[in-house]
Motif scaffolding. Sequence first.
Motif, PDB file in Angstrom:
ATOM      1  N   VAL A 243      30.278 -11.869   6.884  1.00 36.99           N
ATOM      2  CA  VAL A 243      30.925 -11.948   8.195  1.00 36.99           C
ATOM      3  C   VAL A 243      29.985 -12.605   9.194  1.00 36.99           C
ATOM      4  O   VAL A 243      30.396 -13.442  10.018  1.00 36.99           O
ATOM      5  CB  VAL A 243      31.341 -10.547   8.664  1.00 36.99           C
ATOM      6  N   GLU A 244      28.701 -12.269   9.141  1.00 35.87           N
ATOM      7  CA  GLU A 244      27.733 -12.800  10.103  1.00 35.87           C
ATOM      8  C   GLU A 244      27.581 -14.316   9.956  1.00 35.87           C
ATOM      9  O   GLU A 244      27.557 -15.054  10.950  1.00 35.87           O
ATOM     10  CB  GLU A 244      26.368 -12.124   9.911  1.00 35.87           C
ATOM     11  N   THR A 247      30.861 -16.064  11.082  1.00 32.40           N
ATOM     12  CA  THR A 247      31.013 -15.976  12.536  1.00 32.40           C
ATOM     13  C   THR A 247      30.050 -16.926  13.227  1.00 32.40           C
ATOM     14  O   THR A 247      30.413 -17.622  14.189  1.00 32.40           O
ATOM     15  CB  THR A 247      30.766 -14.541  13.009  1.00 32.40           C
ATOM     16  N   VAL A 250      31.357 -20.511  12.986  1.00 24.56           N
ATOM     17  CA  VAL A 250      32.496 -20.726  13.885  1.00 24.56           C
ATOM     18  C   VAL A 250      32.006 -20.894  15.311  1.00 24.56           C
ATOM     19  O   VAL A 250      32.444 -21.800  16.043  1.00 24.56           O
ATOM     20  CB  VAL A 250      33.498 -19.561  13.778  1.00 24.56           C
ATOM     21  N   HIS A 251      31.064 -20.062  15.738  1.00 24.82           N
ATOM     22  CA  HIS A 251      30.527 -20.179  17.097  1.00 24.82           C
ATOM     23  C   HIS A 251      29.773 -21.499  17.270  1.00 24.82           C
ATOM     24  O   HIS A 251      29.829 -22.110  18.346  1.00 24.82           O
ATOM     25  CB  HIS A 251      29.598 -19.000  17.382  1.00 24.82           C
ATOM     26  N   VAL A 278      37.216 -12.990   9.577  1.00 25.62           N
ATOM     27  CA  VAL A 278      36.439 -13.579  10.662  1.00 25.62           C
ATOM     28  C   VAL A 278      37.344 -14.355  11.616  1.00 25.62           C
ATOM     29  O   VAL A 278      37.249 -14.216  12.841  1.00 25.62           O
ATOM     30  CB  VAL A 278      35.339 -14.500  10.093  1.00 25.62           C
ATOM     31  N   ALA A 281      39.389 -12.277  13.881  1.00 25.76           N
ATOM     32  CA  ALA A 281      38.615 -11.695  14.972  1.00 25.76           C
ATOM     33  C   ALA A 281      38.279 -12.710  16.056  1.00 25.76           C
ATOM     34  O   ALA A 281      37.976 -12.331  17.190  1.00 25.76           O
ATOM     35  CB  ALA A 281      37.326 -11.095  14.417  1.00 25.76           C
ATOM     36  N   GLU A 282      38.319 -14.015  15.727  1.00 24.47           N
ATOM     37  CA  GLU A 282      37.894 -15.049  16.663  1.00 24.47           C
ATOM     38  C   GLU A 282      39.046 -15.749  17.370  1.00 24.47           C
ATOM     39  O   GLU A 282      38.808 -16.630  18.195  1.00 24.47           O
ATOM     40  CB  GLU A 282      37.063 -16.108  15.920  1.00 24.47           C
TER      41      GLU A 282
END
Length: 445
Positions: A243-244, A247, A250-251, A278, A281-282
Amino acid sequence: MNKTPVVEHRTVEEARRDILTAFQRLPAERIALHEALGRVLAEDIRAPHDVPPFRNSAMDGYAVQAADVQHATPDQPVFLRVVATIAAGGTPTRPLRAGEAMRIMTGAPVPEGADAVVRFEETSDTWAPEERPPEQVAILNPVRPGDNVREAGEDVRQGTVVLPAGTRLTPAGLGVLASLGFPEVPCVRQPRVGILATGDELVQPGEPLAPGKIRNSNEYVNAALVRRAGGIPVPLGIARDTVEALTGKVHEALALGVDMLITSAGVSVGDYDFVKHVLAAEGEMHFWQVSIKPGKPLAFGLLRAPDGRSVPLLGLPGNPVAAYVAFEVFARPAIRKMAGLTPILRPTIKARLQEDVRNSGRRHYMRARVWRDAESGELRVSTKGDSLRVQGSGILSALVWANAFAIIPETTAHVPAGTWIEVELLDVPEHALPLIDPTVAQYEA
């Protein structure tokens, strides 16, 4: 972790429609003329002046009054007094009078009073030097008013729309813009498309291929497809199956200001397909099973960027051929819509199938090769390459062989050899489309 997102079922048309409604043509930017080849004009271009801007000679020769030489023949030439020479870039110093001629070069302004130009080849310039009359020219053939003269505005009239908005700039189009004095032009901005591959099994080309690992081919295929579709690829490398890591990538994409993000893998039902969670959540995401083969798992939605933008994301399958087909069917038209390119869909034609084909209930985009039969002139299509496994979703080399997709409808279980089927052509330039099928319908959104 969020609960597993709901997976919805879509037809190809439903999925493409919902995807394309999220995309709009991007705003304009000014592009230097040298960099504008292939770009799409964002505004109408009106001519600020005539082209050519003045009446000029189309030939090297002599500016004359046609009435003076209407009876000229090689046996009875008409002699005119040469009163000036006008070079290209120069200007006449006075009008031309009856009985006179002015030596003139191609592109030079035609003097007032002259209405035609006689080519050097039809004058005494072809005679031996000692035979030429001093300070005169012998005209050997008649000319009509307007012969070898280019009128002002003959090419482009001042105020006319010479290139409308939506025109894709060709070398000739750039030449027209240069002739009108435009050093730069307003073009639709090219979409910046983030390319992200996901998976612990991936290694980049050049890295050791350890047991259980595979090369990251999807990044390179998708980046090339983005560029060919009219976008600018922004490679983001590989996101590992955490997940990290996902994420963070994506950021990173959002921070780079991409207009669209394309991921590959992680949108199916495997234990390590974290992409769904992920992405959910985004932003606002939809996860689909599309009635397409290959490429059933597909994700689409809008990510929340820090600057308040909503950035579309398209999650492609991981198998290389499935990702390629899904890109062509769903991502390519979205990129072309953002870039202002038309048509947004590839053209389709009818071709005669060369072998029996069976289907399993989804619309099958079979890798195929199309050719025109030399004897009958018919278009033929085959789905058989050099390998019996040519249609496998992992057989990327089949796409090197293919120049088309043979489209087998989801409602058809068996297509016998000899049937005329729909074929989607790959790599056909826009200017060639009318030669293939001028009536081809294009999807509008």
